[in-house]
Design a protein around this motif. Structure first.
Motif, PDB file in Angstrom:
ATOM      1  N   TYR A   1      -9.653  45.633  95.443  1.00 52.94           N
ATOM      2  CA  TYR A   1      -8.460  46.129  96.133  1.00 52.94           C
ATOM      3  C   TYR A   1      -7.184  45.713  95.382  1.00 52.94           C
ATOM      4  N   LEU A   2      -7.101  44.464  94.989  1.00 54.46           N
ATOM      5  CA  LEU A   2      -5.891  43.988  94.297  1.00 54.46           C
ATOM      6  C   LEU A   2      -5.735  44.663  92.933  1.00 54.46           C
ATOM      7  N   ASN A   3      -6.849  44.973  92.322  1.00 54.14           N
ATOM      8  CA  ASN A   3      -6.818  45.714  91.065  1.00 54.14           C
ATOM      9  C   ASN A   3      -6.252  47.114  91.313  1.00 54.14           C
ATOM     10  N   GLN A   4      -6.740  47.733  92.380  1.00 46.87           N
ATOM     11  CA  GLN A   4      -6.264  49.071  92.717  1.00 46.87           C
ATOM     12  C   GLN A   4      -4.774  49.054  93.048  1.00 46.87           C
ATOM     13  N   LEU A   5      -4.339  47.948  93.605  1.00 44.29           N
ATOM     14  CA  LEU A   5      -2.922  47.804  93.918  1.00 44.29           C
ATOM     15  C   LEU A   5      -2.080  47.858  92.640  1.00 44.29           C
ATOM     16  N   VAL A   6      -2.562  47.213  91.593  1.00 44.15           N
ATOM     17  CA  VAL A   6      -1.849  47.267  90.309  1.00 44.15           C
ATOM     18  C   VAL A   6      -1.849  48.693  89.776  1.00 44.15           C
ATOM     19  N   ILE A   7      -3.010  49.317  89.807  1.00 50.48           N
ATOM     20  CA  ILE A   7      -3.114  50.704  89.324  1.00 50.48           C
ATOM     21  C   ILE A   7      -2.141  51.606  90.098  1.00 50.48           C
ATOM     22  N   HIS A   8      -2.143  51.437  91.396  1.00 55.25           N
ATOM     23  CA  HIS A   8      -1.257  52.235  92.240  1.00 55.25           C
ATOM     24  C   HIS A   8       0.210  51.988  91.879  1.00 55.25           C
ATOM     25  N   ALA A   9       0.543  50.748  91.697  1.00 52.56           N
ATOM     26  CA  ALA A   9       1.928  50.410  91.367  1.00 52.56           C
ATOM     27  C   ALA A   9       2.320  50.974  90.006  1.00 52.56           C
ATOM     28  N   VAL A  10       1.409  50.933  89.051  1.00 49.57           N
ATOM     29  CA  VAL A  10       1.701  51.516  87.738  1.00 49.57           C
ATOM     30  C   VAL A  10       1.957  53.014  87.889  1.00 49.57           C
ATOM     31  N   GLU A  11       1.148  53.671  88.666  1.00 51.73           N
ATOM     32  CA  GLU A  11       1.340  55.109  88.875  1.00 51.73           C
ATOM     33  C   GLU A  11       2.665  55.395  89.591  1.00 51.73           C
ATOM     34  N   GLU A  12       2.982  54.579  90.577  1.00 54.09           N
ATOM     35  CA  GLU A  12       4.250  54.761  91.273  1.00 54.09           C
ATOM     36  C   GLU A  12       5.427  54.491  90.336  1.00 54.09           C
ATOM     37  N   SER A  13       5.311  53.466  89.549  1.00 53.53           N
ATOM     38  CA  SER A  13       6.378  53.152  88.594  1.00 53.53           C
ATOM     39  C   SER A  13       6.580  54.319  87.627  1.00 53.53           C
ATOM     40  N   HIS A  14       5.481  54.875  87.181  1.00 56.94           N
ATOM     41  CA  HIS A  14       5.562  56.029  86.278  1.00 56.94           C
ATOM     42  C   HIS A  14       6.288  57.196  86.957  1.00 56.94           C
ATOM     43  N   ARG A  15       5.930  57.423  88.213  1.00 57.45           N
ATOM     44  CA  ARG A  15       6.522  58.529  88.948  1.00 57.45           C
ATOM     45  C   ARG A  15       8.027  58.309  89.146  1.00 57.45           C
ATOM     46  N   LEU A  16       8.379  57.076  89.457  1.00 57.16           N
ATOM     47  CA  LEU A  16       9.781  56.758  89.778  1.00 57.16           C
ATOM     48  C   LEU A  16      10.605  56.393  88.553  1.00 57.16           C
ATOM     49  N   LYS A  17       9.926  56.184  87.421  1.00 53.36           N
ATOM     50  CA  LYS A  17      10.587  55.770  86.184  1.00 53.36           C
ATOM     51  C   LYS A  17      11.380  54.474  86.348  1.00 53.36           C
ATOM     52  N   LYS A  18      10.846  53.547  87.107  1.00 53.10           N
ATOM     53  CA  LYS A  18      11.511  52.253  87.257  1.00 53.10           C
ATOM     54  C   LYS A  18      10.483  51.161  87.571  1.00 53.10           C
ATOM     55  N   TRP A  19      10.917  49.926  87.512  1.00 52.54           N
ATOM     56  CA  TRP A  19      10.086  48.805  87.898  1.00 52.54           C
ATOM     57  C   TRP A  19       9.795  48.880  89.398  1.00 52.54           C
ATOM     58  N   VAL A  20       8.574  48.551  89.781  1.00 47.02           N
ATOM     59  CA  VAL A  20       8.241  48.469  91.206  1.00 47.02           C
ATOM     60  C   VAL A  20       7.577  47.126  91.489  1.00 47.02           C
ATOM     61  N   LYS A  21       7.714  46.704  92.728  1.00 43.85           N
ATOM     62  CA  LYS A  21       7.100  45.456  93.184  1.00 43.85           C
ATOM     63  C   LYS A  21       5.768  45.781  93.852  1.00 43.85           C
ATOM     64  N   LEU A  22       4.754  45.048  93.562  1.00 49.44           N
ATOM     65  CA  LEU A  22       3.463  45.272  94.197  1.00 49.44           C
ATOM     66  C   LEU A  22       3.553  45.059  95.705  1.00 49.44           C
ATOM     67  N   SER A  23       4.371  44.102  96.104  1.00 51.85           N
ATOM     68  CA  SER A  23       4.451  43.781  97.531  1.00 51.85           C
ATOM     69  C   SER A  23       4.900  44.989  98.369  1.00 51.85           C
ATOM     70  N   ASP A  24       5.572  45.938  97.723  1.00 52.20           N
ATOM     71  CA  ASP A  24       6.024  47.121  98.454  1.00 52.20           C
ATOM     72  C   ASP A  24       4.876  48.040  98.858  1.00 52.20           C
ATOM     73  N   TYR A  25       3.723  47.823  98.259  1.00 50.12           N
ATOM     74  CA  TYR A  25       2.605  48.726  98.543  1.00 50.12           C
ATOM     75  C   TYR A  25       1.505  48.070  99.361  1.00 50.12           C
ATOM     76  N   ILE A  26       1.786  46.882  99.829  1.00 49.22           N
ATOM     77  CA  ILE A  26       0.825  46.210 100.706  1.00 49.22           C
ATOM     78  C   ILE A  26       1.266  46.448 102.149  1.00 49.22           C
ATOM     79  N   ASN A  27       0.360  46.921 102.957  1.00 52.06           N
ATOM     80  CA  ASN A  27       0.761  47.055 104.358  1.00 52.06           C
ATOM     81  C   ASN A  27      -0.401  46.652 105.256  1.00 52.06           C
TER      82      ASN A  27
END
Lengths: 378, 378, 378, 378
Positions: D352-378
């Motif tokens: 799960y935590l690995n997937q969180l990184v993958i997800h964050a990388v994809e989101e960062s790519h989409r947004l073209k900016k740095w993202v925090k992993l904590s923003d995707y934990i709910n």
């Protein structure tokens, strides 16, 4: 203080020595300054141009005249091997210090005469086994002297080149026994003999094999289609016992395809080992038995920076040195030798003992049996 | 079809063979299936436990009985060297196929008797020079056979280990001549002899030196403080001429500090060279003279994936194989040999010729001169 | 023809440039001869001694005066980064050719002013990205230009050092933003930016992160125990898109323990790849997709000898070059530039474009998002 | 005690898991014995043949049925990524222990559901980041945990392959987002994310870029000339900050020509560094700052033999392991987990935590900016 140099020869080795003389004052502060006084060669026009290109003040065509000049302190001999003995002996007799390229001579007898001449004259002398002066080798020497490797069991060394694999390569002086003495054995084998002697101990017995794979080649002379005989070895392999009980395995070849300048040595002792390769000459590989069990392995040490031999004279860590710096360090050592009136190594004694190994290998090859070096000392 | 195996011995080599038998059906589809029928050892309890752990169906304490059993097709000998001859000959006479660990025997005479026995019996036979079966070595073999390296000039090979540098290591059977035949020479030197014979050609002459650095060691027996003599070589070095004119340099040592399992070979030919190192056994280093001048260099080839020998049976490119896969490939080859009734290599002929080299090295050492292998064939 | 040089600064870079000026006539025949005319520094005594040690004819303490002298053709700026702009612009206005160490300036604006000044003055100019001049890099450039790697997909480059891991290392000018502009990014990151730009194409977008791991360090000033702030980055990491569509990954650090001078680059194209490492700078590693399937692998090419860039000016194959030879080749190129009145690379345009990347990385770090380089060109 | 396994899928990963189940009892004495009970696949004939070849006792075509069987203790999921969630959740609900190939899921949401399911069911679970189990990586872990590297400053890791550089390679399921979730990022990038998380700490922020170099490829379907869209990344690059303050640089690509399976990681700490490369997976390279100044360098440690992790279960020093041994060690760990009722790593939490990184990388790519992993934990 300065040392005025007269050098005989200006090919590959002449260039290497010249760059060393040029740069010593730059790298070494407060050192004796070599003066590039006179360059000597047979062809007046060529030697004059070479002198100009390499920074020598003047040129000369007769070495006999040059060694008598009062404005010359040091004679540097980089001409073909068969000329070494005559020039070196005359120079010594004229009271000049002498640097001579390796191998010291083309015969054991000549090497002995040369050694006797410089000793009798009381001049300083050096033979150019420049690879001793790579910082990594100096570090290996220090480690072995301090006992960090313990008792030495094994030396294995190769000097592998491949410039003769093409059968159309011509017969130059390096392939003619009368001018060069021996082939791969004396030319490059002598370097690994020197490293082994320097780092470990004297060799006591040898078993050798010499081979000339391609026995006839095109003549280097112009306007001829005739083939000429190759009268020296293309490759030499020899096994040895050292005086300290270690075993040695040596190989020198000009037929080792893909090896441009593969001077490599590994030494194994009871407490550690070292490996070195000229083509990556800045690195020493060191294994220490007393590292903790799970962290034992060869370390790749980049021997640059001020904690290493000569390091404070060059660049910060990781900025590597090249081939020519081995000559700079060698000739710097000779400058100190003259200045301090202390004989440094490698000198003609090393040149003679090196020639003794070469001679014994050749004798072993001829007799097809092990021979003792002591049988050839008289 | 399946081949029922009876194996004698269950130490290191027994484990390596067992994993091979276990996994052949997995890696090789449609192959002859080895059946791990019986494991034989002197100690009933120990062999029974080993059989269970390694997947053998049953165990046995008398090899004489096992080789007569009708439910055994193949005898695999992984017991100490001095037992090889008697077992192999008896097994052949009983009509069993035979796999035997290296070195084939402890004497040249025994090796010859073993070869004669299997030939007379018409059974299939193999000697376990497993490193031939590394994909990288198979690629090297293919390249050399196709002439990609041209005429071969040089072979240099070492097999370097360091497990004896500690003087407190005890005298096991591997240090006793009567049980092992020879030391580093036969144990690991035989592997590099085999690689050289396999890849290049037969050796014609040798000059060898054997050395025992530490001549007495603690006894392996319990309840004694007495020292025992080491009666085999700690290290052997030898130079050779090959029948094809190439020069060889070989070194086998258990005193090469820092070298865990350094089986390394380099071969130089007129058109190219190869290098290989067992500790990175998946990679072959290849130099080709006919690469364009400025792009010449040794290539590091990762010999995994379907374009390489055995590659289609294992993993995709870059997923490396380990030590045990050399045995899997070797025993797969023996399975094919039995199935197809074709004698594969390395067989007892190779074992005998290997022993001939070992014998000649020992004789050369004794006589302190070069010897011809042909002098020891009768 | 000769070029009279006035150089400002005599630390590490001053030494590197000096050895280059000294040796160009030796290695390159028939070239324009640099004359080591005047060395300039603020401390009269120190600069005078340095001039003497490094072979400069005279010394000077005011650069403003030196750049006006009629006996100076070329101004070489090796003083701290914050001095570059003022000196270079004044030198250009005085009609002098200019060599300037990297990074060209401490701000993008300064870099632009410097470029405009030299262009307006019509003088020759060069920025010292010396690693371009390693023969292995020149070979890589040639291969890429010829299309041997095909379309480029990936660039990954690191410049890793470790001289700041000790927290007691003091705050020198290299750690002060006002004097150096940036830290690892500008000092060593600029070198890998240059290699990527030289070998592949311009960068179009970046995402960067700068970090200062140890934010306070001892002052370099004497007689104080106070800590000083480190105002530049200890490490910078950044990802990029190139104009040609390739992806780039870059890292510059002074905290990469064990990496002395690890300037390494790998480039992957559709037809092949190259790898290079400054600590083994003589070797280029080349992979070619159109090698036959079973012989594909990275070749280790020793780029010495006459078939390689600059090779005919140095030594035979396998005799390696060192760090300083990159400067010799660079300054030789500047000599040709002046002689031939042709602007060579890397010049101030490269310095400016390099600064543009640095600026964009810093902006990206500040904004925490990807930025386009085009947004900072005006 | 024995564990009865039902495995779904029998391609590459199925083979790797099967060889592990087969060999665990051989290498590990007194361990829980896996029983290769049932192999499951959709095609009856194919799965039946695969079961036979790989040593499974029976086969099954409906996983829904298999997970309900009472004679199955452990479900092993090696089918395509988009099937993981449904099977794993159902298996957990059926009270089975679960092993699942990586990446755990195709979406972060699925990964979370999977984790919740196994936790709720109280079964043991593992995700197959097998490279953790290379002995060299285990040694690195131990060193870092013991503080031998001190505070960590840098992680740089690449996973480079080149099997997509040929534009005619077809669109398999690994190139389709709906079946695989992501491309290089999830397939191989997830492995280096796992190594970094395992060895250092959690990642807190990322900046990522994904690229599809070749956007259309031939369909893998038969009888069509139409092109299909590639809907996942060919390559991903991302920079990170770790919770412990370290900087990370990551790159995963299938376009890195010449890199077959280049999973490489370097970690730099204040007291030392490690380097590792999967293609030479038996070696760990270790640098220790507290080695004496002149003997500092990366050691090449061959992590074989009994002093290393898992070493006593395999071969003597220098006899290397291969790719499959990472799976043997992984599944051995799962056997212990089930036997001892202790959750081992890497488990679904890691997935799960690995997937969180993958997800964050994809989101960062989409947004073209740095993202925090904590923003995707709910």
């Amino acid at each position: 203080m300065s040392i005025r140099v007269g050098m005989i020869g200006y090919q590959f080795m002449g260039r290497a020595h010249s760059i060393a003389y040029r740069n010593i004052p730059f790298y070494f502060k407060n050192t004796t300054r070599p003066v590039l006084q006179t360059l000597c060669g047979r062809n007046s026009q060529n030697v004059s141009r070479a002198a100009s290109e390499m920074g020598w003040s003047s040129s000369e065509t007769e070495w006999e005249k040059m060694i008598q000049r009062e404005d010359i302190d040091l004679i540097d001999i980089v001409s073909p091997n068969h000329t070494h003995a005559e020039i070196a002996i005359a120079a010594a007799e004229a009271g000049k210090h002498v640097i001579c390229e390796k191998p010291l001579a083309t015969t054991l007898e000549d090497a002995k005469r040369m050694l006797e001449a410089v000793e009798k004259a009381g001049v300083m002398h050096m033979v150019c086994h420049n690879y001793r002066f790579a910082p990594a080798i100096q570090l290996a020497k220090k480690m072995i002297e301090e006992g960090q490797l313990g008792k030495i069991y094994h030396i294995r060394a190769v000097y592998l080149q491949d410039w003769l694999i093409d059968p159309s390569a011509p017969v130059t002086w390096r392939l003619q026994k009368e001018r060069t003495g021996s082939g791969a054995l004396g030319d490059i084998g002598s370097h690994i003999i020197d490293l082994a002697r320097f780092l470990v101990s004297e060799i006591s017995e040898v078993s050798g094999l010499l081979e000339t794979f391609i026995k006839e080649r095109p003549s280097a002379a112009e306007n001829t289609d005739e083939k000429e005989l190759v009268t020296v070895d293309d490759a030499s392999i020899f096994t040895t016992k050292f005086e300290n009980g270690a075993l040695g395995v040596f190989e020198a070849s000009r037929f080792a395809t893909g090896n441009r300048n593969g001077n490599r040595i590994e030494i194994n002792g009871e407490k550690g080992s070292i490996r070195w390769d000229l083509e990556n000459m800045n690195h020493l590989h060191v294994y220490l038995e007393n590292d903790s069990a799970e962290l034992q392995g060869f370390r790749t040490i980049n021997c640059t920076g001020e904690v290493y031999p000569y390091g404070e004279n060059y660049w910060p860590p990781g900025h590597i040195l090249g081939y020519e710096h081995t000559f700079i360090n060698l000739i710097k050592t000779m400058m100190d030798s003259i200045k301090n009136k202390t004989l440094e190594v490698p000198n003609f004694k090393d040149g003679y003992l090196n020639q003794l190994v070469i001679h014994a290998v050749e004798e072993s090859h001829r007799l097809k049996k092990w021979v003792k070096l002591s049988d050839y000392i008289n």
